[in-house]
Design a protein around this motif. Sequence first.
Motif, PDB file in Angstrom:
ATOM      1  N   ALA B 242       0.844  -1.341  -0.018  1.00 22.64           N
ATOM      2  CA  ALA B 242       0.066  -0.141   0.156  1.00 22.64           C
ATOM      3  C   ALA B 242       0.888   1.344  -0.050  1.00 22.64           C
ATOM      4  CB  ALA B 242      -0.762  -0.013   1.172  1.00 22.64           C
ATOM      5  N   ARG B 243       0.262   2.233  -0.491  1.00 25.84           N
ATOM      6  CA  ARG B 243       1.167   3.665  -0.692  1.00 25.84           C
ATOM      7  C   ARG B 243       1.439   4.154   0.773  1.00 25.84           C
ATOM      8  NH1 ARG B 243       2.315   7.507  -4.704  1.00 25.84           N
ATOM      9  NH2 ARG B 243       4.049   8.988  -3.989  1.00 25.84           N
ATOM     10  N   GLY B 244       0.678   3.919   1.710  1.00 31.53           N
ATOM     11  CA  GLY B 244       1.114   4.267   3.019  1.00 31.53           C
ATOM     12  C   GLY B 244       2.348   3.508   3.638  1.00 31.53           C
ATOM     13  N   ASP B 245       2.126   2.166   3.229  1.00 32.06           N
ATOM     14  CA  ASP B 245       3.300   1.372   3.940  1.00 32.06           C
ATOM     15  C   ASP B 245       4.590   1.627   3.279  1.00 32.06           C
ATOM     16  OD1 ASP B 245       0.968  -1.499   4.183  1.00 32.06           O
ATOM     17  OD2 ASP B 245       1.551   0.079   5.482  1.00 32.06           O
ATOM     18  N   GLU B 247       5.547   4.557   1.920  1.00 28.01           N
ATOM     19  CA  GLU B 247       5.821   5.864   2.460  1.00 28.01           C
ATOM     20  C   GLU B 247       6.571   5.782   3.776  1.00 28.01           C
ATOM     21  OE1 GLU B 247       6.431   8.873   1.084  1.00 28.01           O
ATOM     22  OE2 GLU B 247       5.250   8.272  -0.650  1.00 28.01           O
ATOM     23  N   ASN B 248       5.933   4.602   4.456  1.00 25.33           N
ATOM     24  CA  ASN B 248       6.542   4.416   5.867  1.00 25.33           C
ATOM     25  C   ASN B 248       7.706   4.278   5.868  1.00 25.33           C
ATOM     26  OD1 ASN B 248       4.206   5.532   7.420  1.00 25.33           O
ATOM     27  ND2 ASN B 248       3.351   3.462   7.606  1.00 25.33           N
ATOM     28  N   SER B 251      10.203   6.596   4.911  1.00 26.73           N
ATOM     29  CA  SER B 251      10.447   7.361   5.900  1.00 26.73           C
ATOM     30  C   SER B 251      11.807   6.886   6.856  1.00 26.73           C
ATOM     31  CB  SER B 251       9.362   7.732   6.835  1.00 26.73           C
ATOM     32  OG  SER B 251       8.366   8.759   6.072  1.00 26.73           O
ATOM     33  N   ARG B 269       9.939  13.619  -1.376  1.00 25.36           N
ATOM     34  CA  ARG B 269       8.857  13.510  -1.996  1.00 25.36           C
ATOM     35  C   ARG B 269       9.018  12.849  -3.311  1.00 25.36           C
ATOM     36  NH1 ARG B 269       4.159  17.164  -2.305  1.00 25.36           N
ATOM     37  NH2 ARG B 269       2.834  15.967  -3.587  1.00 25.36           N
ATOM     38  N   GLY B 272       9.645   8.840  -3.176  1.00 26.22           N
ATOM     39  CA  GLY B 272       8.123   8.252  -2.880  1.00 26.22           C
ATOM     40  C   GLY B 272       7.376   8.043  -4.282  1.00 26.22           C
TER      41      GLY B 272
END
Lengths: 174, 294
Positions: B242-245, B247-248, B251, B269, B272
């Motif tokens: 998933a995009r959130g994972d 990005e995590n 990070s 940015r 990502g």
Amino acid sequence: MMDEQVSILATINGREVSAIVPARLSLADFLRDRLGLTGTNVGCEHGVCGACTIIVDGQIARSCLFLAAQVDGRVVETIEAAAATGRVATLQATFVRRNALQCGFCTPGILLTASALLEQTPQPTRDEIREYLSGNYCRCTGYQAIVDAIEEASKSTSNDTEEGSRRDERITGD
Amino acid sequence: MKPQPFRYVRPDTLEAVLELMAEHEDSAAILAGGQSLMPLLNMRLARPSVVIDINNIGEMARISVDGQHLIIGALSRHADVLDSPLVDAHVPILIEALRHVAHPAIRNRGTFGGSVALADPAAELPACCVVLEAEILLESVDGCRAVPAEDFFLGAYSTARRVNEIVSAFRVPIMTPADAFAFDEFSRRQGDYAVVGIGAIARSSGDGSMSPRFVFFGAGDRPRIARSLGAVVGKVGPGGIARGDLENALSEDLGDLDQRDETDAFKRRLAGVLAARAMARLSQTGWLARGGAE
């Protein structure tokens, strides 16, 4: 430190040239100042603008990033020879017809680069033209006319029939 | 913008080159393609007293296969690597990467070894060496040694090469058609140094599982392995993240970029975006899936 002198023997525009040059003299400066071949222009002196492009051993290269000392034993062709032999004749004609030059400073480098492109890819797309010419800066034209001229040259060299040239006239509206 | 005076030599053998390097150490500069050295000389950012032109050392320009490795000579021109059927067959990520390197006139002269020895943080080939887990082969009068790419790049323009050593070749583990790869970068103009870029390889093992490895360049002073990203994608696959994972994970891997200035935050940015694109590319799984490969 005194400038070390290096002896070179090269074929430049079909002529054997023997010279003694400072080790740090660039090929661009050698061609322009020592041989009077001022068709090759010096822009950035670090390889990004393309104005100094020439042909060494059959391949385009930046003469500002070549030492004169390095052309010993090599074959060099500048825009003067490319024009005289007709290598860039079709391109020169389309560049004039499509207003693909104004001050002309970038033009020798662009003609030689475009010539190398058409040798490799006789029918390039406009995107391919832009990508191949991405190492040549032009400050005057905005590039559109240059791409037009190269595209037109690619079509006319493959269409050597009368019908082909009539078709080209319809495209340009001449 | 003319160089400071220097002595110019053009040896005919590698042995002669190594002797010169032993004699002059870091007051000598190696002239290979010259596409990076000449600008440095012209701007007087480099002031060697001796320039050693290695362009006569033909043996350093060979590309060959040795068992499970592709050996790329350091003097191999970018244009020749791009045209090499061996590279296309065995290490196709290099073909993708080299399309982003400079421009045709520069690729005719610039060399693999020159690019890697310079170790510009925004350069493509150092990142390729790291993602491919290549070895850099170094030679000197003291002998030869091989340094894994991961240990070779120490910082901006700084490598593990000793002052009397020359980068002579690269030993690259060959890829198989079941391996997936992706390469992408952002640059302001086609061929410019990257603002930020990514190289990714997912090597397949016999049981059908894939081990992904992601390397960013232009995002620090040397190529950076994104280990958290590799771990997550190794578990769920490039199509399953998933995009959130994503990005995590980034990070964790590149979070320091957010602490610095606007340029670095912008690179973070973009990283990502590039990672997401790489996932899409890897999801095609196996390079036989790339368009027109057959």
